[in-house]
Design an enzyme around this catalytic site. Structure first.
Site, PDB file in Angstrom:
ATOM      1  N   ASN A 184       0.800  -1.220   0.000  1.00 52.66           N
ATOM      2  CA  ASN A 184       0.000   0.000   0.000  1.00 52.66           C
ATOM      3  C   ASN A 184       0.837   1.277   0.000  1.00 52.66           C
ATOM      4  O   ASN A 184       0.398   2.315  -0.454  1.00 52.66           O
ATOM      5  CB  ASN A 184      -0.944  -0.006   1.204  1.00 52.66           C
ATOM      6  N   CYS A 212      -2.618   4.357   8.639  1.00 53.21           N
ATOM      7  CA  CYS A 212      -2.773   3.852   9.997  1.00 53.21           C
ATOM      8  C   CYS A 212      -1.650   4.328  10.887  1.00 53.21           C
ATOM      9  O   CYS A 212      -1.801   4.407  12.088  1.00 53.21           O
ATOM     10  CB  CYS A 212      -2.775   2.338  10.003  1.00 53.21           C
TER      11      CYS A 212
END
Lengths: 390, 386
Positions: B152, B325
């Site tokens: 990602n 995150c």
């Protein structure tokens, strides 16, 4: 055909006011609360506002609320998270025989892992005896988990009394309030509750959001591991729109609960009275006084609940047999069994759960429609004793 | 000012078509799929329809290999802990790459606390897993190896087929976190030799609150959330019909449009890379060609990531630095460290992930904004040149 939905305990529609509030978060305000830019800050603020609203509904502090994906997860996190964290203090768990399968399975799993479990019995009305809680406590007890109100028969447990005992003995107290939250007044401080599970969909919010109240000072371990969200106790990107929806649902419930409960309990009483007086050998399951305002669980001798459900469905009425979660298995409800109702009677039980959009004439329609169905089913039932007449 | 959202790796807006498809299940299509009556049956049908669509996206052999969860974090936990704990009889070793998402690394570390041996396999400077090291790490006692389909943060696509062959020789399950890849490049679990695969609804324009785990027929795992016994007893909890239906529709749209959409985005991505690399001391992170089509990631010397985001945001452009995150923590990304960057180099990173709302006309505005940002930040930088 007329549709009368009386299975609110299994699933509830989302309140339109909730929908309106959450929809922009899918397509427009779609930020990730962890992102460090305006769209992310906006999402973060929305999650925090929802946290405040949920906390307010149960009398807790916002920072004591952890969002999860569903009631089952909240319950697993509470029970397994607490027990694994306090292993060194003991290995004994107290719960009841009438808990939701999420509690029972979590506890079963812990039992297989070496913990010892006391499952408290209930009386004929589905209530736990407070004395039995005291009697079950040992020096090794690390958790008491008793549900606030039962999802199948609606009986409301003596939570305040259990909370007091737990507090006196210094034992963390968890309650599954999924069925109760938003329907009756709950205060984690008045009731001395340390952990409480509640779910959005059971109070007209969307599925996919739930919460665990975790009293400040109570420690648990996470059961899912990943990012830092929810104080690392529940990792995973927050489902912002669903959490926003849960917050709005909690807000509406806090404001309207009192009036709504009064209306619902009147209709509920009318339904129970209407059925038990017009049908022979029809009884109420559970305690009438300590009962959720929306729950009417009745049993009919000599016939099967499934046949009643299917016949009612053909007339546009939706109700449930036992718990929705287990109705695919056709086993007799563990709650009714625990209340001492023999399987042959338990099988003829139907749970009607009323909700925000139930109208007085819906109840009239059921009172009018159900007796002929029962009569018809009994006329072909092999279980009817010889010589018995309607 | 028109918003240019270039952070589709952290979140995707829900596609209006997926939302429209699923909305009835949110508002009025209530019903608990486990209920016996007709309303419950409608809900059950909606879930099975979604299962079919998700299975098709990854060419799963059967619909029932798809289990719905609340999201990718839960699916990763279920795959890893579920496989490791269920198969302890084989051994107590687990393996992953060094650049996995936290929701893979942290369940692995949790297993490590419980007496499992956890090995991370290094990657090269472009983020490709070291296959020789993988071969050494995965042994007969290993139950599960987890390697992501594509990363990602740097967009690198891993050689999943070769990885599969290596681990299967030792009888090890291969779990693949396809959160970043699904819907962007074709995935074929059968041809790729994947045993467990994680998908996330909100990473492919479906609603938040749904994820899925593909469990190949015959692969044995145990639940992490016991309860009412939904999803073949492997994931209890009343199904989130709305999110699941939306995820199914999102999977259908992705499958149909992936070819043209990925071609469109990669063209735009290529011009962004070409223009941005013209800036002095600017480098591409990740692999130059084995790369997700919508993904462009850079690092700028003498610049700090946090300020990049804020300055770009002020221009109406949302980008990311590393994983969403971990962007609240000020630690450098473990992915960038794993590809060999130094701490100060890792801090100057910027990730752009393109999506459906982006158009090629936006490229000049983005390039201008990046140029201005770099000039501004280098002027005030404490990491500045000697």
């Amino acid at each position: 055909m007329r549709r009368v939905y009386l299975d609110y305990a299994a699933a509830s529609p989302v309140d339109p006011r909730v929908m309106e509030e959450m929809l922009p978060y899918f397509t427009d305000k779609y930020g990730n609360p962890s992102s460090v830019y305006s769209l992310g800050f906006e999402a973060n603020t929305a999650v925090e506002e929802a946290r405040e609203r949920v906390a307010k509904l149960i009398g807790g502090e916002p920072k004591e609320i952890i969002f999860t994906s569903c009631g089952t997860e909240s319950i697993n996190l509470a029970i397994k998270g607490l027990v694994h964290r306090s292993k060194d203090k003991g290995n004994h768990i107290i719960t009841s025989t009438v808990e939701h399968p999420s509690v029972l399975s979590a506890v079963d799993e812990l039992e297989r892992g070496g913990f010892s479990v006391t499952r408290l019995p209930v009386d004929g009305g589905g209530l736990v005896d407070v004395e039995s809680v005291t009697a079950a406590i040992t020096e090794k007890t690390i958790l008491i988990s008793v549900m606030y109100a039962n999802n199948e028969v609606g009986s409301i447990q003596p939570i305040k009394e259990i909370g007091e005992i737990a507090k006196d003995r210094g034992i963390p107290f968890h309650t599954d309030a999924v069925a109760a939250a938003g329907k009756i007044h709950i205060s984690v401080s008045e009731d001395n509750i340390d952990l409480l599970s509640l779910a959005s969909q059971d109070m007209y919010g969307p599925k996919g959001a739930a919460a665990l109240y975790l009293r400040k000072g109570t420690s648990i371990s996470p059961i899912l591991h990943g990012g830092r969200q929810e104080r690392k106790l529940r990792p995973g990107t927050e489902s912002v729109p669903l959490i926003v929806g849960m917050g709005k649902a909690a807000d509406i419930a806090a404001q309207e609960m009192e009036a709504e409960s009064e209306t619902l309990s009147k209709m509920r009483d009318k339904l129970v009275r209407g059925l038990t007086t017009s049908v022979k050998e029809c009884y109420l399951n559970g305690n009438l006084e300590r009962r959720l305002p929306n729950n009417a669980n009745v049993r009919f001798s000599y016939i099967e609940g499934e046949s009643i459900i299917l016949n009612l469905d053909m007339k546009g009425i939706q109700a449930a047999t036992g718990s929705a979660c287990t109705s695919e298995t056709l086993e007799s409800s563990h709650v009714l069994t625990a209340m001492g109702i023999p399987p042959e009677h338990a099988h003829g039980s139907i749970a009607f759960t009323l909700g925000r959009w139930t109208k007085g004439d819906d109840i009239d329609y059921v009172i009018e429609t159900l007796p002929p169905i029962v009569k018809e089913l009994r006329s072909i039932s092999p279980m009817v004793p010889e010589g018995w007449t309607d | 000012m028109e918003r240019i959202f270039l952070d589709h790796a952290s979140v995707t807006p829900v596609d209006a078509r997926a939302l429209r498809f699923a909305e009835p299940y949110l508002a009025g299509g209530y019903g608990n799929p486990s209920s016996l009556h007709s309303v419950g049956l409608e809900a059950r049908r909606a879930i099975e329809d979604a299962r079919t669509k998700v299975a098709a996206l990854i060419n799963a052999e059967k619909e029932k290999t798809i289990l719905f969860t609340s999201g990718a974090t839960e699916a990763n936990n279920l795959a890893i802990k579920g496989a490791a704990l269920r198969n302890v009889g084989k051994g107590k070793k687990v393996v992953s790459s060094a650049i996995e998402h936290m929701s893979v690394l942290n369940p692995m570390k949790d297993l490590q606390k419980n007496e499992f041996e956890f090995t991370t396999v290094p990657v090269d400077s472009s983020g490709i897993v070291d296959l020789e090291k993988l071969e050494d790490s995965a042994t007969r006692e290993t139950t599960v190896t987890s390697i992501m389909y594509a990363n990602n943060e740097i967009g690198t696509i891993e050689p999943i087929r070769e990885i599969s062959e290596i681990v299967h020789e030792k009888g090890v399950y291969l779990h693949v976190d396809a959160t970043a890849a699904a819907g962007r490049i074709p995935i074929d679990v059968q041809a790729d030799g994947i045993d467990l695969l994680t998908l996330s609804s909100n990473d492919m324009y479906g609603p938040q609150g749904a994820g899925a785990l593909y469990v190949k027929t015959g692969v044995r795992i145990q639940p992490v959330l016991p309860g009412g016994g939904q999803e073949r007893g492997l994931r209890s909890g009343t199904e989130n019909i709305f999110a699941i239906a939306g995820m199914g529709e999102a999977a259908r749209i992705a499958r149909e449009e992936m070819g043209t959409e990925s071609a469109r985005l990669s063209e735009m991505r290529n011009s962004l890379i070409e223009e941005i690399l013209k800036i002095e001391e600017t480098y591409l992170t990740g692999h130059p060609t084995k790369r997700l089509p919508h993904h462009a990631s850079f690092r700028f010397s003498h610049i700090e990531g946090e300020s990049i985001l804020l300055i770009m945001d002020a221009q109406g452009i949302q980008v990311s630095t590393g994983s969403a995150c971990s962007s609240k923590t000020l630690e450098p990304s473990h992915v960038l460290l794993a590809i060999g960057l130094k701490h100060e180099e890792a801090h100057g990173s910027m990730v752009m992930t393109l999506g459906r709302s982006n158009t090629v006309e936006q490229v000049p505005r983005v390039v201008d904004a990046v140029n201005e940002m770099v000039v501004k930040l280098r002027k005030i930088s404490s990491l500045g040149k000697e």
